[in-house]
Design a protein around this motif. Structure first.
Motif, PDB file in Angstrom:
ATOM      1  N   LYS A   1       0.832  -1.204   0.000  1.00  0.00           N
ATOM      2  CA  LYS A   1       0.000   0.000   0.000  1.00  0.00           C
ATOM      3  C   LYS A   1       0.864   1.250   0.000  1.00  0.00           C
ATOM      4  CE  LYS A   1      -4.104  -1.892   2.154  1.00  0.00           C
ATOM      5  NZ  LYS A   1      -5.027  -1.854   3.296  1.00  0.00           N
ATOM      6  N   ILE A   2       1.938   1.229   0.772  1.00  0.00           N
ATOM      7  CA  ILE A   2       2.840   2.384   0.821  1.00  0.00           C
ATOM      8  C   ILE A   2       3.535   2.552  -0.526  1.00  0.00           C
ATOM      9  CG2 ILE A   2       4.973   3.266   1.851  1.00  0.00           C
ATOM     10  CD1 ILE A   2       4.049   1.953   4.475  1.00  0.00           C
ATOM     11  N   GLY A   3       3.909   1.448  -1.156  1.00  0.00           N
ATOM     12  CA  GLY A   3       4.582   1.495  -2.449  1.00  0.00           C
ATOM     13  C   GLY A   3       3.712   2.075  -3.550  1.00  0.00           C
ATOM     14  N   LYS A   4       2.396   1.937  -3.446  1.00  0.00           N
ATOM     15  CA  LYS A   4       1.487   2.463  -4.461  1.00  0.00           C
ATOM     16  C   LYS A   4       1.246   3.962  -4.307  1.00  0.00           C
ATOM     17  CE  LYS A   4      -0.982  -1.819  -5.299  1.00  0.00           C
ATOM     18  NZ  LYS A   4      -2.254  -2.529  -5.213  1.00  0.00           N
ATOM     19  N   LYS A   5       1.537   4.503  -3.115  1.00  0.00           N
ATOM     20  CA  LYS A   5       1.328   5.933  -2.896  1.00  0.00           C
ATOM     21  C   LYS A   5       2.336   6.730  -3.705  1.00  0.00           C
ATOM     22  CE  LYS A   5      -0.572   5.880   1.754  1.00  0.00           C
ATOM     23  NZ  LYS A   5      -0.360   6.336   3.125  1.00  0.00           N
ATOM     24  N   GLU A   6       1.947   7.899  -4.091  1.00  0.00           N
ATOM     25  CA  GLU A   6       2.822   8.763  -4.883  1.00  0.00           C
ATOM     26  C   GLU A   6       3.838   9.498  -4.024  1.00  0.00           C
ATOM     27  OE1 GLU A   6       3.248   9.118  -8.187  1.00  0.00           O
ATOM     28  OE2 GLU A   6       1.915   7.405  -8.313  1.00  0.00           O
ATOM     29  N   GLU A   7       3.534   9.679  -2.731  1.00  0.00           N
ATOM     30  CA  GLU A   7       4.492  10.395  -1.889  1.00  0.00           C
ATOM     31  C   GLU A   7       5.710   9.519  -1.670  1.00  0.00           C
ATOM     32  OE1 GLU A   7       3.785   9.791   2.780  1.00  0.00           O
ATOM     33  OE2 GLU A   7       2.081  10.665   1.728  1.00  0.00           O
ATOM     34  N   ASP A   8       6.858  10.088  -1.868  1.00  0.00           N
ATOM     35  CA  ASP A   8       8.096   9.341  -1.741  1.00  0.00           C
ATOM     36  C   ASP A   8       8.677   9.566  -0.351  1.00  0.00           C
ATOM     37  OD1 ASP A   8       8.011   8.463  -4.414  1.00  0.00           O
ATOM     38  OD2 ASP A   8       8.793  10.400  -5.065  1.00  0.00           O
ATOM     39  N   ILE A   9       8.963   8.478   0.322  1.00  0.00           N
ATOM     40  CA  ILE A   9       9.558   8.552   1.643  1.00  0.00           C
ATOM     41  C   ILE A   9      11.016   8.958   1.504  1.00  0.00           C
ATOM     42  CG2 ILE A   9      10.138   7.194   3.695  1.00  0.00           C
ATOM     43  CD1 ILE A   9       7.665   5.440   2.786  1.00  0.00           C
ATOM     44  N   ILE A  10      11.670   8.381   0.501  1.00  0.00           N
ATOM     45  CA  ILE A  10      13.058   8.703   0.194  1.00  0.00           C
ATOM     46  C   ILE A  10      13.080   9.185  -1.252  1.00  0.00           C
ATOM     47  CG2 ILE A  10      15.390   7.804  -0.005  1.00  0.00           C
ATOM     48  CD1 ILE A  10      14.600   5.628   1.981  1.00  0.00           C
ATOM     49  N   ARG A  11      13.812  10.270  -1.500  1.00  0.00           N
ATOM     50  CA  ARG A  11      13.874  10.797  -2.873  1.00  0.00           C
ATOM     51  C   ARG A  11      15.262  11.352  -3.160  1.00  0.00           C
ATOM     52  NH1 ARG A  11      12.596  14.546   0.321  1.00  0.00           N
ATOM     53  NH2 ARG A  11      12.464  16.744   0.013  1.00  0.00           N
ATOM     54  N   MET A  12      15.584  11.382  -4.430  1.00  0.00           N
ATOM     55  CA  MET A  12      16.851  11.975  -4.858  1.00  0.00           C
ATOM     56  C   MET A  12      16.629  13.487  -4.991  1.00  0.00           C
ATOM     57  SD  MET A  12      18.339   9.345  -7.687  1.00  0.00           S
ATOM     58  CE  MET A  12      17.044   9.696  -8.861  1.00  0.00           C
ATOM     59  N   THR A  13      17.613  14.263  -4.525  1.00  0.00           N
ATOM     60  CA  THR A  13      17.448  15.706  -4.589  1.00  0.00           C
ATOM     61  C   THR A  13      18.368  16.365  -5.610  1.00  0.00           C
ATOM     62  OG1 THR A  13      18.978  15.970  -2.741  1.00  0.00           O
ATOM     63  CG2 THR A  13      16.622  15.928  -2.235  1.00  0.00           C
ATOM     64  N   ARG A  14      19.580  15.814  -5.790  1.00  0.00           N
ATOM     65  CA  ARG A  14      20.483  16.423  -6.776  1.00  0.00           C
ATOM     66  C   ARG A  14      21.595  15.456  -7.144  1.00  0.00           C
ATOM     67  NH1 ARG A  14      25.237  19.203  -4.285  1.00  0.00           N
ATOM     68  NH2 ARG A  14      25.174  18.640  -2.087  1.00  0.00           N
ATOM     69  N   ILE A  15      22.206  15.739  -8.290  1.00  0.00           N
ATOM     70  CA  ILE A  15      23.378  14.973  -8.732  1.00  0.00           C
ATOM     71  C   ILE A  15      24.603  15.691  -8.200  1.00  0.00           C
ATOM     72  CG2 ILE A  15      24.699  14.199 -10.736  1.00  0.00           C
ATOM     73  CD1 ILE A  15      22.020  14.169 -12.297  1.00  0.00           C
ATOM     74  N   ILE A  16      25.480  14.923  -7.617  1.00  0.00           N
ATOM     75  CA  ILE A  16      26.698  15.505  -7.019  1.00  0.00           C
ATOM     76  C   ILE A  16      27.828  15.483  -8.041  1.00  0.00           C
ATOM     77  CG2 ILE A  16      28.403  15.274  -5.180  1.00  0.00           C
ATOM     78  CD1 ILE A  16      26.189  14.016  -3.487  1.00  0.00           C
TER      79      ILE A  16
END
Length: 140
Positions: A125-140
């Motif tokens: 159920k959590i995997g189907k949600k669009e809100e991301d618990i962890i996300r990428m913010t930028r390329i280093i």
């Protein structure tokens, strides 16, 4: 929680990112002497920053959400184990079965397996949600 990850694979708008786990001693093995090895962890994230294979990316996650889901993963099976043992003990004692402790433990294991099924259902159920618990913010 901020981490740096290495992009291993890109496919279908998702990236496979390898993240180095932080050991409990803070990765200062010379002072610890425990010679522990913290293995890398692989996470699959949406490619919202157009990362390519080989990129180093910054990964952010809200500590509150991570702790909440960690509690779900660990506490539901543990609670089900204890509940199963207690129910088994009460039931087998009332039935006057002499070796009720091992049987109660087996019932606890069955309840714990049920707890893992519950965790798997919650995870889907959590995997189907669009809100991301962890996300990428930028390329280093």
């Amino acid at each position: 929680m901020d981490q740096v990850g290495f992009v291993r694979k890109v496919s279908n708008g998702k990236v496979e990112v390898e993240v180095r786990r932080i050991s409990a001693c803070g990765d200062n093995c010379k002072s610890c002497g425990g010679s522990c090895h913290a293995p890398n962890h692989v996470v699959i994230l949406p490619n919202n920053i157009d990362a390519k294979v080989g990129d180093l990316v910054e990964i952010k996650g809200e500590t509150k959400n991570i702790l909440k889901y960690t509690m779900v993963v660990y506490m539901i099976p543990f609670t089900m184990l204890i509940l199963g043992i207690l129910i088994g003990m009460k039931t087998f004692k009332n039935l006057e079965i002499s070796n009720y402790e091992p049987l109660s433990f087996l019932i606890g294991l069955v309840f714990m397996a049920l707890g893992y099924f519950i965790v798997k259902t919650i995870d889907k159920k959590i995997g189907k949600k669009e809100e991301d618990i962890i996300r990428m913010t930028r390329i280093i």
